[in-house]
Scaffold this motif. Structure first.
Motif, PDB file in Angstrom:
ATOM      1  N   PHE A 153      11.830   0.722  14.220  1.00 14.93           N
ATOM      2  CA  PHE A 153      12.595   1.815  13.601  1.00 14.93           C
ATOM      3  C   PHE A 153      11.666   2.887  13.039  1.00 14.93           C
ATOM      4  O   PHE A 153      11.877   4.087  13.263  1.00 14.93           O
ATOM      5  N   VAL A 154      10.632   2.466  12.323  1.00 12.40           N
ATOM      6  CA  VAL A 154       9.692   3.427  11.732  1.00 12.40           C
ATOM      7  C   VAL A 154       8.973   4.213  12.825  1.00 12.40           C
ATOM      8  O   VAL A 154       8.806   5.438  12.723  1.00 12.40           O
ATOM      9  N   HIS A 155       8.568   3.519  13.881  1.00 14.46           N
ATOM     10  CA  HIS A 155       7.883   4.182  14.994  1.00 14.46           C
ATOM     11  C   HIS A 155       8.784   5.248  15.626  1.00 14.46           C
ATOM     12  O   HIS A 155       8.344   6.387  15.867  1.00 14.46           O
ATOM     13  N   ALA A 156      10.038   4.889  15.894  1.00 12.47           N
ATOM     14  CA  ALA A 156      10.964   5.831  16.537  1.00 12.47           C
ATOM     15  C   ALA A 156      11.283   7.015  15.626  1.00 12.47           C
ATOM     16  O   ALA A 156      11.297   8.172  16.074  1.00 12.47           O
ATOM     17  N   TYR A 193       0.789  20.863  22.070  1.00 14.33           N
ATOM     18  CA  TYR A 193      -0.453  20.100  22.221  1.00 14.33           C
ATOM     19  C   TYR A 193      -0.710  19.168  21.039  1.00 14.33           C
ATOM     20  O   TYR A 193      -0.942  17.969  21.208  1.00 14.33           O
ATOM     21  N   ASN A 194      -0.667  19.714  19.819  1.00 12.71           N
ATOM     22  CA  ASN A 194      -0.957  18.896  18.626  1.00 12.71           C
ATOM     23  C   ASN A 194       0.066  17.776  18.458  1.00 12.71           C
ATOM     24  O   ASN A 194      -0.284  16.653  18.080  1.00 12.71           O
ATOM     25  N   LEU A 195       1.335  18.101  18.736  1.00 15.95           N
ATOM     26  CA  LEU A 195       2.383  17.093  18.619  1.00 15.95           C
ATOM     27  C   LEU A 195       2.194  15.988  19.659  1.00 15.95           C
ATOM     28  O   LEU A 195       2.385  14.802  19.358  1.00 15.95           O
ATOM     29  N   GLU A 196       1.825  16.372  20.872  1.00 13.69           N
ATOM     30  CA  GLU A 196       1.592  15.381  21.922  1.00 13.69           C
ATOM     31  C   GLU A 196       0.428  14.462  21.557  1.00 13.69           C
ATOM     32  O   GLU A 196       0.493  13.253  21.788  1.00 13.69           O
ATOM     33  N   ILE A 197      -0.618  15.037  20.972  1.00  9.72           N
ATOM     34  CA  ILE A 197      -1.761  14.222  20.542  1.00  9.72           C
ATOM     35  C   ILE A 197      -1.319  13.202  19.505  1.00  9.72           C
ATOM     36  O   ILE A 197      -1.642  12.011  19.584  1.00  9.72           O
ATOM     37  N   PHE A 198      -0.552  13.676  18.507  1.00  4.83           N
ATOM     38  CA  PHE A 198      -0.080  12.784  17.445  1.00  4.83           C
ATOM     39  C   PHE A 198       0.774  11.653  18.022  1.00  4.83           C
ATOM     40  O   PHE A 198       0.598  10.478  17.663  1.00  4.83           O
ATOM     41  N   MET A 199       1.700  12.003  18.909  1.00  5.49           N
ATOM     42  CA  MET A 199       2.613  10.998  19.448  1.00  5.49           C
ATOM     43  C   MET A 199       1.905  10.031  20.394  1.00  5.49           C
ATOM     44  O   MET A 199       2.236   8.847  20.437  1.00  5.49           O
ATOM     45  N   ASN A 200       0.933  10.526  21.146  1.00  2.00           N
ATOM     46  CA  ASN A 200       0.159   9.632  22.008  1.00  2.00           C
ATOM     47  C   ASN A 200      -0.662   8.645  21.182  1.00  2.00           C
ATOM     48  O   ASN A 200      -0.787   7.472  21.545  1.00  2.00           O
ATOM     49  N   VAL A 201      -1.224   9.149  20.078  1.00  2.00           N
ATOM     50  CA  VAL A 201      -1.970   8.263  19.174  1.00  2.00           C
ATOM     51  C   VAL A 201      -1.023   7.237  18.560  1.00  2.00           C
ATOM     52  O   VAL A 201      -1.354   6.047  18.449  1.00  2.00           O
ATOM     53  N   ASN A 202       0.166   7.711  18.149  1.00  2.00           N
ATOM     54  CA  ASN A 202       1.183   6.835  17.562  1.00  2.00           C
ATOM     55  C   ASN A 202       1.563   5.721  18.536  1.00  2.00           C
ATOM     56  O   ASN A 202       1.521   4.529  18.205  1.00  2.00           O
ATOM     57  N   CYS A 203       1.932   6.106  19.762  1.00  2.00           N
ATOM     58  CA  CYS A 203       2.325   5.122  20.783  1.00  2.00           C
ATOM     59  C   CYS A 203       1.149   4.227  21.159  1.00  2.00           C
ATOM     60  O   CYS A 203       1.312   3.015  21.338  1.00  2.00           O
ATOM     61  N   GLY A 204      -0.038   4.846  21.279  1.00  2.00           N
ATOM     62  CA  GLY A 204      -1.221   4.071  21.638  1.00  2.00           C
ATOM     63  C   GLY A 204      -1.559   3.023  20.598  1.00  2.00           C
ATOM     64  O   GLY A 204      -1.944   1.898  20.936  1.00  2.00           O
ATOM     65  N   PHE A 205      -1.383   3.384  19.318  1.00  2.00           N
ATOM     66  CA  PHE A 205      -1.666   2.425  18.243  1.00  2.00           C
ATOM     67  C   PHE A 205      -0.738   1.218  18.330  1.00  2.00           C
ATOM     68  O   PHE A 205      -1.186   0.069  18.253  1.00  2.00           O
ATOM     69  N   VAL A 206       0.558   1.481  18.506  1.00  2.00           N
ATOM     70  CA  VAL A 206       1.530   0.383  18.602  1.00  2.00           C
ATOM     71  C   VAL A 206       1.245  -0.491  19.822  1.00  2.00           C
ATOM     72  O   VAL A 206       1.208  -1.729  19.726  1.00  2.00           O
ATOM     73  N   ALA A 207       1.033   0.163  20.976  1.00  2.00           N
ATOM     74  CA  ALA A 207       0.840  -0.580  22.227  1.00  2.00           C
ATOM     75  C   ALA A 207      -0.474  -1.362  22.221  1.00  2.00           C
ATOM     76  O   ALA A 207      -0.501  -2.557  22.550  1.00  2.00           O
ATOM     77  N   LEU A 208      -1.572  -0.696  21.838  1.00  2.00           N
ATOM     78  CA  LEU A 208      -2.877  -1.347  21.888  1.00  2.00           C
ATOM     79  C   LEU A 208      -3.009  -2.446  20.835  1.00  2.00           C
ATOM     80  O   LEU A 208      -3.589  -3.506  21.103  1.00  2.00           O
ATOM     81  N   THR A 209      -2.467  -2.197  19.632  1.00  2.00           N
ATOM     82  CA  THR A 209      -2.502  -3.226  18.590  1.00  2.00           C
ATOM     83  C   THR A 209      -1.740  -4.467  19.041  1.00  2.00           C
ATOM     84  O   THR A 209      -2.230  -5.600  18.906  1.00  2.00           O
ATOM     85  N   SER A 210      -0.548  -4.249  19.604  1.00  2.00           N
ATOM     86  CA  SER A 210       0.253  -5.377  20.101  1.00  2.00           C
ATOM     87  C   SER A 210      -0.482  -6.101  21.228  1.00  2.00           C
ATOM     88  O   SER A 210      -0.529  -7.338  21.262  1.00  2.00           O
ATOM     89  N   PHE A 211      -1.071  -5.329  22.137  1.00  2.00           N
ATOM     90  CA  PHE A 211      -1.743  -5.925  23.296  1.00  2.00           C
ATOM     91  C   PHE A 211      -2.967  -6.735  22.871  1.00  2.00           C
ATOM     92  O   PHE A 211      -3.212  -7.833  23.390  1.00  2.00           O
TER      93      PHE A 211
END
Length: 312
Positions: A153-156, A193-211
């Motif tokens: 929920f927080v991520h979304a 651009y800045n928003l995409e960077i933030f969201m990619n970092v956000n998604c990457g953190f969730v995905a990579l941490t879980s992985f």
């Protein structure tokens, strides 16, 4: 133009999967059949685990949650995609589009964390069997599941709150069958651009941490399995193989969709279908067809239903 919500777009146009009527009809029939397997299949799993006392254990409690989440994962986009296959004008309202963005991010992050929790459950069961009932108590299981839902929920919310504030005043065509977050951002009338960077970092953190947590759990499990008896090792390895298969099927498309530097539309559509259609249908198959306890539970339920019919 400022970052306020100056949206003049009331709806978006989804370009869909293809432009051939014949192929769309074939896809319609195929996806309808798949969806009619996904929902009843996962409902059966949840029902069995709730009603059968033999399945009242942490592993099956988590499996019931996974099946429930898979029904939502498929239902976010599939009904809309199926109906759009028979439509010429494939449109979706602004609110409907934002809802798809929110729930797709919510359920994806939720399932990632839930898969980590299931891996942790298997780690405790195999590596610390004597302490399993103490560590994986009902309260602990509920707490872990609540944590997974909260993380999703927080991520979304962290993404949707920013997207709805973007001004959408120009193009409104999305080259996909649903409102995919990166494609929606590209339609904004500002440089994203800045928003995409933030969201990619956000998604990457969730995905990579879980992985990474999944890799750590299964590495410990495999090391322990290699040291155990042949019979126990085979059983544990069989269970872990099923879990790892689900992890690869779910994380693979997610990584390519949101972290690949050179995206291509046809590949992205195919990978999205894998996540929304194939993973939810394979989860029941992988966890039930290979699971002795689930097979016995299905036989007990079938016998009860037959006996009730005979009584009437």
């Amino acid at each position: 133009m400022d970052g306020g919500n100056q949206s003049t777009v009331s709806e978006f146009v989804l370009l869909g999967l293809c432009h051939s009527w014949t192929i769309e009809v074939l896809l319609f029939m195929m996806f309808v059949m798949l969806y009619l397997i996904i929902i009843p299949g996962n409902i059966v799993i949840v029902t069995l685990i709730i009603t059968d006392p033999h399945l009242h254990s942490p592993m099956y409690f988590l499996l019931a949650n996974l099946s429930f989440v898979d029904m939502w994962l498929s239902s976010i986009t599939t009904p809309k995609m199926i109906t759009d296959l028979l439509r010429v004008n494939k449109t979706i309202s602004f609110g409907g589009c934002m809802s798809q963005v929110f729930f797709s991010q919510f359920i994806a992050a939720l399932e990632m964390v839930l898969l980590v929790v299931m891996a942790y459950d298997r780690y405790v069961a195999i590596c610390k069997p004597l302490h399993y009932s103490t560590i994986m108590s009902l309260q602990r299981c509920i707490g872990l599941v609540v944590t997974a839902w909260t993380a999703g929920f927080v991520h979304a919310m962290s993404q949707v709150v920013l997207i709805v504030k973007l001004p959408f005043c120009g193009p409104k065509e999305i080259d996909s069958f649903f409102c995919d977050r990166p494609l929606v951002i590209k339609l904004a009338c500002v440089n994203p651009y800045n928003l995409e960077i933030f969201m990619n970092v956000n998604c990457g953190f969730v995905a990579l941490t879980s992985f990474v947590l999944l890799l750590i759990s299964y590495t410990h499990i495999l090391i322990t399995v290699c040291k155990s008896s042949r019979t126990g090792a085979n059983k544990a390895l069989s269970t872990c193989t099923a879990h790892i298969t689900v992890v690869v099927l779910f994380f693979g498309p997610c990584i390519f969709l949101y972290m690949w530097l050179f995206p291509t539309v046809p590949v992205d559509k195919f990978l999205a279908i894998l996540d929304f259609m194939i993973t939810p249908i394979l989860n029941p198959a992988i966890y039930t067809l290979r699971n002795k306890d689930m097979k016995l539970a299905m036989r007990r339920l079938s016998s009860q239903l037959l006996n009730q019919r005979k009584t009437f």
